[in-house]
Design a protein around this motif. Structure first.
Motif, PDB file in Angstrom:
ATOM      1  N   ASP A 446      14.333 -17.158 -44.859  1.00  0.00           N
ATOM      2  CA  ASP A 446      13.241 -16.539 -43.656  1.00  0.00           C
ATOM      3  C   ASP A 446      13.788 -15.683 -43.117  1.00  0.00           C
ATOM      4  N   TRP A 447      13.085 -14.797 -43.450  1.00  0.00           N
ATOM      5  CA  TRP A 447      13.116 -13.133 -43.376  1.00  0.00           C
ATOM      6  C   TRP A 447      12.723 -13.064 -41.395  1.00  0.00           C
ATOM      7  N   ARG A 448      12.286 -13.815 -40.970  1.00  0.00           N
ATOM      8  CA  ARG A 448      11.663 -13.944 -39.560  1.00  0.00           C
ATOM      9  C   ARG A 448      13.546 -14.000 -38.965  1.00  0.00           C
ATOM     10  N   ARG A 449      13.841 -14.729 -39.259  1.00  0.00           N
ATOM     11  CA  ARG A 449      15.206 -15.231 -38.821  1.00  0.00           C
ATOM     12  C   ARG A 449      16.432 -14.292 -39.226  1.00  0.00           C
ATOM     13  N   GLN A 450      15.520 -13.379 -39.995  1.00  0.00           N
ATOM     14  CA  GLN A 450      16.548 -12.592 -39.737  1.00  0.00           C
ATOM     15  C   GLN A 450      16.687 -10.663 -39.435  1.00  0.00           C
ATOM     16  N   GLN A 451      15.998 -11.246 -38.277  1.00  0.00           N
ATOM     17  CA  GLN A 451      16.198  -9.739 -37.255  1.00  0.00           C
ATOM     18  C   GLN A 451      15.715 -10.679 -36.234  1.00  0.00           C
ATOM     19  N   ARG A 452      15.880  -9.905 -34.661  1.00  0.00           N
ATOM     20  CA  ARG A 452      16.679  -9.927 -33.758  1.00  0.00           C
ATOM     21  C   ARG A 452      15.100  -9.819 -32.792  1.00  0.00           C
ATOM     22  N   LEU A 453      14.553 -10.564 -32.266  1.00  0.00           N
ATOM     23  CA  LEU A 453      13.507 -10.969 -31.552  1.00  0.00           C
ATOM     24  C   LEU A 453      13.414 -11.146 -29.966  1.00  0.00           C
ATOM     25  N   PRO A 454      13.452 -10.084 -29.207  1.00  0.00           N
ATOM     26  CA  PRO A 454      13.850  -9.800 -27.406  1.00  0.00           C
ATOM     27  C   PRO A 454      13.890 -10.740 -26.883  1.00  0.00           C
ATOM     28  N   PRO A 455      13.686 -11.528 -26.368  1.00  0.00           N
ATOM     29  CA  PRO A 455      13.227 -13.242 -25.681  1.00  0.00           C
ATOM     30  C   PRO A 455      12.098 -12.610 -24.806  1.00  0.00           C
ATOM     31  N   ASP A 456      11.963 -11.251 -24.032  1.00  0.00           N
ATOM     32  CA  ASP A 456      11.561 -10.534 -23.467  1.00  0.00           C
ATOM     33  C   ASP A 456      10.014 -10.858 -22.920  1.00  0.00           C
ATOM     34  N   LEU A 457      10.410  -9.816 -24.486  1.00  0.00           N
ATOM     35  CA  LEU A 457       8.876  -9.609 -25.915  1.00  0.00           C
ATOM     36  C   LEU A 457       7.923 -10.330 -26.611  1.00  0.00           C
ATOM     37  N   VAL A 458       8.988 -11.196 -26.523  1.00  0.00           N
ATOM     38  CA  VAL A 458       7.985 -12.753 -27.393  1.00  0.00           C
ATOM     39  C   VAL A 458       7.481 -13.165 -25.950  1.00  0.00           C
ATOM     40  N   ALA A 459       8.175 -13.298 -25.109  1.00  0.00           N
ATOM     41  CA  ALA A 459       6.765 -14.136 -23.833  1.00  0.00           C
ATOM     42  C   ALA A 459       6.255 -13.264 -23.022  1.00  0.00           C
ATOM     43  N   GLU A 460       6.317 -12.164 -23.314  1.00  0.00           N
ATOM     44  CA  GLU A 460       4.649 -10.810 -22.871  1.00  0.00           C
ATOM     45  C   GLU A 460       4.237 -11.940 -23.793  1.00  0.00           C
ATOM     46  N   GLN A 461       3.974 -11.463 -24.851  1.00  0.00           N
ATOM     47  CA  GLN A 461       3.537 -11.891 -26.366  1.00  0.00           C
ATOM     48  C   GLN A 461       2.126 -12.479 -25.889  1.00  0.00           C
ATOM     49  N   ALA A 462       3.280 -14.111 -25.459  1.00  0.00           N
ATOM     50  CA  ALA A 462       2.617 -15.079 -25.711  1.00  0.00           C
ATOM     51  C   ALA A 462       1.516 -15.068 -24.263  1.00  0.00           C
ATOM     52  N   GLU A 463       2.109 -14.692 -23.266  1.00  0.00           N
ATOM     53  CA  GLU A 463       1.597 -14.796 -22.139  1.00  0.00           C
ATOM     54  C   GLU A 463       0.520 -14.030 -22.474  1.00  0.00           C
ATOM     55  N   ALA A 464       0.264 -12.445 -23.007  1.00  0.00           N
ATOM     56  CA  ALA A 464      -0.664 -11.737 -22.814  1.00  0.00           C
ATOM     57  C   ALA A 464      -1.861 -12.396 -23.996  1.00  0.00           C
ATOM     58  N   GLN A 465      -1.501 -12.776 -25.339  1.00  0.00           N
ATOM     59  CA  GLN A 465      -2.503 -13.684 -25.890  1.00  0.00           C
ATOM     60  C   GLN A 465      -2.894 -14.711 -25.856  1.00  0.00           C
ATOM     61  N   ARG A 466      -2.269 -15.615 -24.173  1.00  0.00           N
ATOM     62  CA  ARG A 466      -2.860 -16.870 -23.508  1.00  0.00           C
ATOM     63  C   ARG A 466      -3.788 -15.914 -22.648  1.00  0.00           C
ATOM     64  N   LEU A 467      -3.719 -15.224 -21.675  1.00  0.00           N
ATOM     65  CA  LEU A 467      -4.865 -14.720 -20.688  1.00  0.00           C
ATOM     66  C   LEU A 467      -5.679 -13.635 -21.529  1.00  0.00           C
ATOM     67  N   ILE A 468      -5.661 -13.096 -23.124  1.00  0.00           N
ATOM     68  CA  ILE A 468      -6.959 -12.562 -24.131  1.00  0.00           C
ATOM     69  C   ILE A 468      -7.816 -14.023 -24.115  1.00  0.00           C
ATOM     70  N   GLY A 469      -7.079 -14.430 -24.475  1.00  0.00           N
ATOM     71  CA  GLY A 469      -7.877 -15.832 -25.216  1.00  0.00           C
ATOM     72  C   GLY A 469      -7.881 -16.371 -27.299  1.00  0.00           C
ATOM     73  N   PHE A 470      -7.616 -14.771 -27.687  1.00  0.00           N
ATOM     74  CA  PHE A 470      -7.168 -15.435 -28.591  1.00  0.00           C
ATOM     75  C   PHE A 470      -6.100 -14.678 -30.165  1.00  0.00           C
ATOM     76  N   GLY A 471      -5.939 -15.470 -30.869  1.00  0.00           N
ATOM     77  CA  GLY A 471      -4.607 -14.638 -31.515  1.00  0.00           C
ATOM     78  C   GLY A 471      -4.734 -14.513 -33.210  1.00  0.00           C
ATOM     79  N   ARG A 472      -4.407 -13.598 -33.612  1.00  0.00           N
ATOM     80  CA  ARG A 472      -5.066 -13.096 -34.840  1.00  0.00           C
ATOM     81  C   ARG A 472      -3.900 -14.199 -36.348  1.00  0.00           C
ATOM     82  N   ALA A 473      -4.275 -14.727 -36.383  1.00  0.00           N
ATOM     83  CA  ALA A 473      -3.047 -15.586 -37.612  1.00  0.00           C
ATOM     84  C   ALA A 473      -2.680 -14.716 -39.171  1.00  0.00           C
ATOM     85  N   HIS A 474      -1.169 -14.849 -38.966  1.00  0.00           N
ATOM     86  CA  HIS A 474      -1.192 -13.300 -39.664  1.00  0.00           C
ATOM     87  C   HIS A 474      -1.310 -13.616 -41.674  1.00  0.00           C
TER      88      HIS A 474
END
Length: 760
Positions: A446-474
């Motif tokens: 799983d290539w997603r586990r081969q990189q490090r996603l900063p927890p603060d950015l991941v949390a900000e992204q999740a909250e931003a998508q909740r506020l915007i109200g939609f998110g595109r699937a990959h």
């Protein structure tokens, strides 16, 4: 002759220094795109272009949500941020809110083609013969309060089918609403969030843009009113964090590795000469490697810089093997070089073969690592061979008795019959560890586990998508056809297969095919106009209007693209024969996949699953590279030791390669492509150690001590990569750490055989 070659090498090194200095005068061109480390798919150009377009479109944009309890403050700060980033040349405002002119152009483009445009629900009613329902709806809109009807529209669209079509256009859903020209929303806690959409001025992986963007946002935070919050969403923010982390790790690992080498050389040789010459060999290796990468690739990937920091520990091996002869009675520098030169040449050849095999991987980033390391080793080798004999003034010295006793003990462990039981216990322990580790061995592709996603950015992204109200699937769908009209027809067939599911965007939902437009016009005429128009006009007192000439051609996607107002629609068009269908993250993607399977020309694309599959494929290929590298090394070794001897020299490396993944599995580290690529280098290094042991028929402690020093410096460089926060780099480093340590322990085993080589 040797002096002439030394001067020629000096000229080449100075040219490399001048080249690097000229290129980096305005900053070293570095890349940070993690995707460059990943392979390109084989074969299917259509799918690859679709992925590139989808990922590129997402990467070129970024979003910042500005939040505050006071609406005015949130709006003012959002405006200030957009203005600040534009003035800094980092980004220009996005197109979140279409201008009035764009909306007007869109309506002007649609309206002449209204006869062929039907909302899906209206079409279904007409197909069912229920035109009366549409006539009744139109009457309620004419007489209802606030309806869309006016006399001019009724004269040209009496049943108000065009407003119904526009209201049914599937615009991306969102919690955001236009508030005085700005997209914003109000959260449950009373915070007003204003969206600042950015169109980046450069690729999100350009380090200069990343640094300016991060600096501007940091300055914004520092000067912001109390309680102001910023939420970042976009590839560029993750790329900046990854690049910053990678560069920091490269600097730290390089500094620790270099400091370790300096301390080790000073402690061992107690002289400045080996330190200065060893440093020169390292510096020459690094500068020639950097110059070669800049010439061949035009830039240097951060990963190559990170792995290149580990080159210090390998390049120093040649210098250590040379200066290890100071612990013998060889006083003449030429004699010292003559003793180690065959081993140096064979070691360089096998190491370069290993790096060449690494370069065969379809990863541009790893090709840079291979070129950087291979050229760097060659540069260090030439420095040792051409300069050291001319500059070496180190007198012979005695090896510390305890050190000599320790390394002699390792010689005796493998050479003397009296230690047979110890060898059997060691072999049994290795077999037990290998068996237990193999039982626990897991593979992670799983290539997603081969990189490090900063927890603060991941949390900000999740909250931003909740506020915007939609998110595109990959994931998304690709629709192909022999013509653009056939592509639109297949999208319409896909719509029938998806049924009542919502959350998907396709070009045909905005621009029906020419065939569908003609069918809609006939359907309106036969099921609505002919049976109901005369009575409908009579009821509302609408006089008959002269018929309008039909448009010269059907509506086409290019017409909407030229009008603007729907910028996301352009992203769905790969070319005239290929479209994409975007999917919302909340959809049942497995059901979408199943529905798409029955539609000709439609394929479900899952980039993450495809990349994982590719990593699995290339992990298998990396293991094949091991066999290739060993096969290419055998003739070189056979030339020196014979075929039986060549197998013996390779045996320690084979054992190290087999045991390393199993030992790491005991510590919970899965086996991945990057671990497999590290094994290619372990093979080269382990063979190098075995060669130097095989070259010493007398089992001189100085020889094995030089191998120990080489091991220590390699562990100080590549082994430190095991501390990286990036899983791919960590797997590489941990594999090198264990593999190289095993290689040192096993290398003296080659002395069990007597070689028919000249004694020096």
């Amino acid at each position: 002759m040797s002096k002439s070659l030394a001067w020629l090498w000096l000229v080449l090194v100075l040219a490399a220094v001048a080249h690097v200095g000229a290129v980096s005068w305005h900053g070293l061109p570095l890349q940070s795109d993690i995707m460059a480390l990943l392979p390109r798919e084989d074969g299917d150009d259509v799918i690859q272009r679709a992925k590139d377009r989808m990922l590129g479109a997402l990467a070129e944009r970024a979003v910042v949500l500005v939040g505050h309890g006071e609406r005015g403050i949130a709006r003012a700060q959002a405006e200030a941020l957009g203005r600040r980033l534009a003035e800094a040349g980092v980004a220009r405002p996005g197109v979140s809110v279409p201008t009035d002119a764009a909306i007007r152009r869109l309506g002007e483009t649609y309206f002449p083609h209204r006869a062929g445009l039907l909302a899906e629900a209206d079409r279904e009613r007409l197909l069912a013969g229920d035109g009366a329902a549409l006539a009744t709806r139109a009457l309620s809109q004419v007489y209802g309060f606030g309806g869309p009807a006016d006399s001019r529209l009724l004269a040209r669209d009496p049943f108000l089918l065009f407003p119904a079509f526009l209201s049914g256009v599937p615009l991306p859903g969102s919690r955001l609403a236009v508030d005085d020209g700005m997209l914003s929303t109000r959260d449950a806690d009373g915070t007003t969030w204003v969206m600042v959409e950015l169109s980046l001025a450069d690729t999100p992986f350009a380090l200069g843009l990343q640094r300016r963007l991060a600096a501007e946002i940091a300055a914004m935070r520092a000067a912001a009113p109390p309680d102001l919050r910023l939420l970042r969403l976009g590839t560029v923010f993750f790329a900046e964090a990854g690049a910053r982390n990678g560069i920091s790790e490269a600097a730290a690992i390089g500094a620790v590795s270099l400091a370790g080498v300096v301390v080790l050389v000073l402690l061992v040789f107690r002289s400045a000469t080996p330190l200065l010459l060893t440093t020169a060999a390292i510096a020459v290796g690094l500068v020639t490697a950097l110059s070669a990468c800049l010439l061949l690739f035009g830039s240097l990937h951060v990963a190559a810089q990170l792995f290149g920091a580990g080159l210090i520990g390998v390049a120093v091996d040649y210098a250590l093997h040379y200066f290890g002869q100071a612990f013998t009675q060889r006083r003449d520098p030429a004699e010292r070089l003559a003793h180690v030169r065959p081993g140096l040449v064979l070691g360089l050849a096998t190491s370069v073969l290993g790096y060449a095999c690494l370069g065969l991987a379809p990863f541009p980033g790893l090709r840079q690592v291979a070129v950087f390391s291979g050229i760097g080793l060659a540069g260090a080798f030439l420095t040792v061979v051409l300069w050291f004999p001319l500059l070496d003034r180190l007198p012979p010295r005695a090896l510390n008795p305890r050190v000599a006793g320790a390394v002699s003990g390792l010689w005796r462990l493998w050479a003397e019959d009296g230690h047979r039981r110890a060898r059997l216990w060691l072999a049994a322990a290795l077999l037990a560890v290998a068996a237990l580790g193999t039982w626990r061995l897991e593979v992670d592709d799983d290539w997603r586990r081969q990189q490090r996603l900063p927890p603060d950015l991941v949390a900000e992204q999740a909250e931003a998508q909740r506020l915007i109200g939609f998110g595109r699937a990959h994931q998304f769908l690709v629709v192909e056809g022999g013509s653009e009209q056939q592509v639109l027809e297949r999208e319409e067939e896909l719509g029938r297969a998806l049924g009542q599911r919502t959350g998907w965007l396709a070009v045909a939902r905005f621009v029906p095919s020419a065939k569908r437009q003609a069918e809609n016009a006939r359907l309106v005429e036969t099921a609505l106009t002919a049976p109901h128009l005369e009575s409908y006009r009579a009821r509302i007192g609408l006089p008959a209007a002269p018929p309008e000439p039909p448009p010269p051609r059907p509506l086409e996607p290019a017409d909407l693209s030229a009008a603007g107002g729907l910028p996301f629609l352009d992203l769905l068009v790969v070319d005239g024969l290929t479209h994409m269908v975007a999917l919302d993250s909340g959809m049942d993607l497995e059901a979408v996949r199943n529905a798409a399977e029955g539609v000709p020309g439609v394929r479900f694309v899952d980039p993450t699953a495809d990349m994982n599959g590719l990593l699995k494929t290339y992990r298998h290929r990396a293991l094949a590279l091991l066999a290739l590298s060993a096969a290419l090394s055998l003739p070189l070794l056979a030339w020196r030791y014979g075929w039986g001897g060549a197998v013996m020299v390779l045996a320690p490396a084979v054992v190290a390669l087999t045991a390393t993944p199993a030992i790491l599995a005991l510590f919970g580290m899965p086996f991945s492509f990057f671990g497999a690529m590290a094994l290619v280098l372990v093979l080269s290094i382990a063979t190098d150690y075995a060669i130097f042991c095989a070259e010493d028929r007398r089992r001189d402690p100085a020889t094995l001590f030089a191998v120990f020093l080489a091991t220590a410096t390699t562990l100080l460089s590549f082994g430190l990569l095991a501390l990286s926060s990036l899983a791919a780099v960590r797997a590489f480093g941990a594999t090198m750490l264990v593999g190289v340590a095993l290689a040192f322990i096993l290398a003296p085993s080659v002395t069990r055989r007597r070689w028919n080589i000249p004694e020096r």
